[in-house]
Design an enzyme around this catalytic site. Structure first.
Site, mmCIF file in Angstrom:
data_model
loop_
_atom_site.group_PDB
_atom_site.id
_atom_site.type_symbol
_atom_site.label_atom_id
_atom_site.label_comp_id
_atom_site.label_asym_id
_atom_site.label_seq_id
_atom_site.Cartn_x
_atom_site.Cartn_y
_atom_site.Cartn_z
ATOM 1 N N HIS A 1 -5.314 -0.883 -4.835
ATOM 2 C CA HIS A 1 -5.608 0.431 -3.997
ATOM 3 C C HIS A 1 -6.388 1.433 -4.909
ATOM 4 O O HIS A 1 -6.066 1.891 -5.997
ATOM 5 C CB HIS A 1 -4.345 1.127 -3.310
ATOM 6 C CG HIS A 1 -3.714 0.139 -2.341
ATOM 7 N ND1 HIS A 1 -2.711 -0.652 -2.778
ATOM 8 C CD2 HIS A 1 -3.931 -0.280 -1.290
ATOM 9 C CE1 HIS A 1 -2.394 -1.491 -1.772
ATOM 10 N NE2 HIS A 1 -3.082 -1.316 -0.573
ATOM 11 N N CYS B 1 0.774 -1.204 -0.075
ATOM 12 C CA CYS B 1 0.135 0.081 0.140
ATOM 13 C C CYS B 1 0.822 1.363 -0.150
ATOM 14 O O CYS B 1 0.453 2.162 -0.832
ATOM 15 C CB CYS B 1 -1.076 0.148 1.043
ATOM 16 S SG CYS B 1 -0.677 -1.024 2.597
ATOM 17 N N GLN C 1 0.498 -10.768 -3.397
ATOM 18 C CA GLN C 1 -0.950 -10.548 -3.409
ATOM 19 C C GLN C 1 -1.436 -9.991 -4.719
ATOM 20 O O GLN C 1 -0.694 -9.218 -5.406
ATOM 21 C CB GLN C 1 -1.139 -9.355 -2.299
ATOM 22 C CG GLN C 1 -0.491 -9.823 -0.974
ATOM 23 C CD GLN C 1 -0.607 -8.689 -0.136
ATOM 24 O OE1 GLN C 1 0.037 -7.501 -0.488
ATOM 25 N NE2 GLN C 1 -1.212 -8.974 1.105
ATOM 26 N N ASP D 1 -2.982 -7.232 -5.446
ATOM 27 C CA ASP D 1 -3.429 -5.981 -4.531
ATOM 28 C C ASP D 1 -3.684 -4.954 -5.187
ATOM 29 O O ASP D 1 -3.217 -4.437 -6.312
ATOM 30 C CB ASP D 1 -2.065 -5.798 -3.890
ATOM 31 C CG ASP D 1 -2.350 -5.349 -2.508
ATOM 32 O OD1 ASP D 1 -3.457 -4.848 -2.232
ATOM 33 O OD2 ASP D 1 -1.466 -4.608 -1.818
ATOM 34 N N HIS E 1 -8.320 -0.483 0.244
ATOM 35 C CA HIS E 1 -7.426 -1.629 -0.148
ATOM 36 C C HIS E 1 -8.279 -2.787 -0.455
ATOM 37 O O HIS E 1 -9.084 -3.431 0.214
ATOM 38 C CB HIS E 1 -6.660 -1.976 1.238
ATOM 39 C CG HIS E 1 -5.865 -0.699 1.913
ATOM 40 N ND1 HIS E 1 -4.477 -0.953 1.934
ATOM 41 C CD2 HIS E 1 -6.388 0.344 2.666
ATOM 42 C CE1 HIS E 1 -4.225 0.139 2.875
ATOM 43 N NE2 HIS E 1 -5.339 1.107 2.866
ATOM 44 N N ARG F 1 6.967 -11.599 4.630
ATOM 45 C CA ARG F 1 6.600 -11.376 6.059
ATOM 46 C C ARG F 1 7.392 -12.830 6.849
ATOM 47 O O ARG F 1 7.141 -13.764 6.497
ATOM 48 C CB ARG F 1 4.921 -11.718 6.135
ATOM 49 C CG ARG F 1 4.356 -10.426 5.209
ATOM 50 C CD ARG F 1 2.967 -10.745 5.532
ATOM 51 N NE ARG F 1 2.289 -9.540 4.711
ATOM 52 C CZ ARG F 1 0.893 -9.236 4.706
ATOM 53 N NH1 ARG F 1 0.131 -10.157 5.165
ATOM 54 N NH2 ARG F 1 0.549 -8.293 3.945
ATOM 55 N N LYS G 1 -12.883 -3.678 7.627
ATOM 56 C CA LYS G 1 -12.872 -4.481 6.267
ATOM 57 C C LYS G 1 -14.141 -5.104 6.339
ATOM 58 O O LYS G 1 -14.527 -5.779 7.084
ATOM 59 C CB LYS G 1 -11.653 -5.127 6.249
ATOM 60 C CG LYS G 1 -11.420 -6.293 7.160
ATOM 61 C CD LYS G 1 -10.090 -7.343 6.955
ATOM 62 C CE LYS G 1 -10.172 -8.421 8.005
ATOM 63 N NZ LYS G 1 -8.812 -9.104 8.041
#
Length: 662
Positions: A401, A350, A397, A399, A528, A379, A482
């Site tokens: 935004h 992000c 991901q 991912d 997100h 991670r 979320k």
RNA sequence: GCCGAUGUAGCUCAGGGGCAGAGCAGGCGAUUUGUAAUCGUCAGGUCGGGGGUUCAAUUCCCUCCAUCGGCACCA
């Protein structure tokens, strides 16, 4: 003696004498029911069979082969487990032992810090069988707090529970200690347990159980408190039900993605790389490529822009975002460069996307601005947490935004949720419910008003999907609440898949702005969202959902062509060439081995279509089709017809065998 | 990270203080096959790593690593 009326579940009534119990009722209805009866529900509440019934109550007799019946017998079996352990380890302390899905567990602390080993399970189990044979009754007793504390004075966990409720410190235990009454069950003079019940009348009613494993578990689920020894078991109403459950466990094991990943040569975890770091082999790589290509195409159609960002960054970026503050433990330690500058592997994408937004001045005309990336993050998962592809240390991901105005966010979220569910359905998942995760108690930034607005908005959006909505209080990220999409797979397990998070915080932390029609700077809000979550984990879920039989459009090898004899190989290659020109992933296996052996291998490799071609096919331009999951092969199908069928199936993401239920 | 278990050939597994085993997979050769296993032959190992006990350790002990089942954690 006065007579009372009892209402049965079908609405009919029965007369009993005052003081009579559900067992008396069952006997009145029939000898067989009385023999089966384990407990009762009285006005919807589970109680002991022996408890006197109140007048006018609606009463149902609980029998073993029902959800409440199994719950009661599992819970009672847990008591038998505790008694067996206290017999074998005098002085053992027992903590809690509830019924759970398919079974039960009980937590213990053994004298002298002793621990259970796997071998102990057998000894405990035979002790349990002895207790069952002893036909011990479950007898309920009730006490005041002070009496209860005295009765359990040698059981510190029970004392903690009772005094916790008395002092109002642990209201969650109030059901075990209701009002000011402490309830306990005696099996024998030597064993009693604090418990709200109900229980089966006697241990003789139990017996179809199996102890499964030992595990460590923290008292009260708290890492900082002592670790207890937990024993898990499963228990059922009959030998057959127990056997069926054990068989089902074996079936689930067969579709374990780690096993299929090995068997189908999809991916591996080389020890040279370290825990939680996967490599994708060509076949697994193909599945992944197909998933990613399809996702990209859908995102293009939905108006996303594609961006790319690096894997490492200066510490400052994650200081600004707040991730270092909250999640430093979960990040790989920093690399320190010569000038003292610290660089981190990124655990999230992000902040990078925020920087792209900030790369130049933005106008309201650009919003909503949707940035997408297959972003690989790292991670540092704790060693005990890594698990196959579902919990790894390096993951990618899908991912994105979305930067938009507050006015836009509601509609943007609604269309986003539709987009998410559509995409998941295209992958063959279609049984969903939603979860709304709200502000965490401690790990949170931002004002109450912002959280309230974000939570209210998400709740409204979730309501538009027409799906069941479950609340997850305190489960949000530190920067916002979320919605997560939960999917049930083919064997009924649920997985948290897509998440949609609403975030007012990062745009503030990064001082992000756009120029609005009023010619002033305004703060955008950020959404997100990840649909697969992690590509690796989503693939694992699909592999297990399909038991390795991925739909043809995703299969690494879609068709294998086998000539009956090597004189048919030329035709086999011609068939393969035609399919290849259609974009089909097809392989020819030359006739060096008997046909049966080659078919068997292709079946084990779960190839969706095996084409067998022989003399007749060469003559007539046909193929023999042996489809995965079909009972009988088809002979003499025109190649042109097969090509059309296959292309239709691929383009519609069909899975005929799943439809056949194989 | 914590508790328990496991680690033997590419895979699945047997063995148990005294020369390291099988099936499948793999290489080579023969076989020409109509819908789930053709035959023969060859090769393959620091018995997870390190340390200790012993005349001798893959086997027993310690330790580390990895994996599995849980717990805790999961942006």
């Amino acid at each position: 003696m006065s007579v009372i009326e009892i209402i049965l579940p079908d609405g009919s009534t029965r007369s009993l004498e005052e003081g009579q119990s559900a067992l008396d009722l069952a006997e009145q209805i029939g000898a067989r029911l009385a023999k089966d009866a384990l407990a009762a529900t009285v006005n919807g509440e589970l109680t002991d069979l022996s408890k006197p019934l109140p007048a006018g109550a609606t009463v149902a007799i609980v029998t073993p082969a029902s959800a409440p019946g199994r719950e009661v017998l599992r819970h009672s079996t847990a008591h038998v487990l505790a008694q067996a352990v206290t017999r074998l380890w005098p002085g053992a302390h027992y903590a809690i032992g509830p019924a759970i899905t398919d079974g039960f567990y009980y937590d213990f602390s053994l004298p002298g810090g002793a621990r259970f080993s796997d071998d102990d399970l057998e000894r405990i189990e035979s002790e349990m069988r002895a207790i069952v044979t002893e036909n011990q009754p479950f007898v309920r007793e009730e006490y005041s707090y002070e009496e209860g504390l005295k009765v359990f004075s040698d059981q510190p966990f029970k004392v903690e529970i009772i005094s916790g409720v008395r002092d109002g410190a642990s209201p969650e235990d109030a059901s075990e200690v209701s009002g000011s009454v402490v309830s306990a069950y005696y099996n024998s003079p030597t064993f009693k347990d604090l418990c709200r019940g109900p229980h089966v009348p006697s241990t003789a009613r139990l017996g179809h159980f199996k102890l499964m494993r030992v595990a460590g578990a923290y008292w009260r689920g708290d890492e900082k408190r002592p670790q207890l020894q937990r024993i898990y078991g499963t228990a059922w109403e009959s030998k057959e039900a127990l056997a069926a459950h054990l068989t089902q466990l074996e079936e689930a094991e067969k579709r374990d993605h780690r096993r299929l990943g090995q068997e189908l040569d999809l991916f591996s975890f080389p020890t040279e790389l370290g825990p939680g770091l996967s490599v994708f082999h060509p076949r697994g790589g193909t599945i992944r490529r197909v998933m990613e290509e399809y996702s990209r195409a859908r995102h293009v159609a939905a108006g996303y822009e594609f961006v790319n960002t690096p894997h490492i960054t200066k510490a400052e970026l994650f200081e600004t975002s707040g991730h270092l503050h909250w999640y430093a433990d979960g990040m790989y330690p920093p690399m320190e460069l010569d000038d003292g500058q610290q660089y981190y592997l990124k655990p999230m994408n992000c902040p990078f996307h925020v920087l792209i937004f900030k790369a130049r001045q933005r106008s309201y005309r650009e919003l909503p601005l949707r940035m997408f990336e297959f972003g690989t993050v790292y991670r540092y998962e704790k060693s005990g947490a890594v698990h196959g592809l579902t919990r790894v240390r390096g993951l990618t991901q899908d991912d994105a935004h979305i930067f938009c105005t507050r006015e836009q966010m509601h509609d943007e979220l609604v269309s986003l949720l539709t987009f998410v569910l559509d995409l998941l359905r295209d992958f063959g998942l279609n049984d969903f419910y939603l979860e709304l995760s709200t502000r965490p108690a401690e790990k949170a930034v931002g004002s109450d008003e912002e959280w309230r607005e974000a939570e209210t908005t998400l709740a409204a959006v979730a309501g538009t999907a027409g799906l069941e909505l479950v609340m997850d209080h305190g489960g949000g990220a530190f920067y916002g609440p979320k919605i997560s999409v939960q999917a049930r797979d083919a064997i009924g397990r649920t997985h948290q898949l897509s998440t949609i998070q609403l975030d007012f915080q990062l745009p503030q932390r990064f001082e992000t702005s756009y120029i609005a029609p009023d010619n002033a700077r305004h703060r955008p809000i950020m959404i997100h969202r990840a649909l697969f979550g992690s590509v690796e984990r989503f693939m694992a879920i699909l592999i297990e959902h399909y038991a390795g039989n991925l739909p043809t459009w995703m299969s690494p090898e879609q068709v294998r062509v086998l000539g009956v004899r090597d004189s048919h190989d030329d035709y086999a290659y011609a068939v393969a060439g035609a399919l290849k020109s259609d974009g089909v992933r097809v392989v020819v296996e030359a006739a060096n081995e008997p046909l049966g052996a080659r078919i068997r291998r292709a079946k084990l490799e779960k190839v969706p279509y095996i084409l067998v071609v022989g003399d007749d096919d060469v003559t007539n331009a046909t193929v023999g089709i042996n489809a995965r999951g079909a009972n009988d092969p088809e002979r003499g199908v025109l190649l042109t017809d097969f090509r059309q069928r296959l292309l239709d199936e691929i383009s519609t993401h069909g899975s005929p065998e799943l439809a056949r239920g194989t």
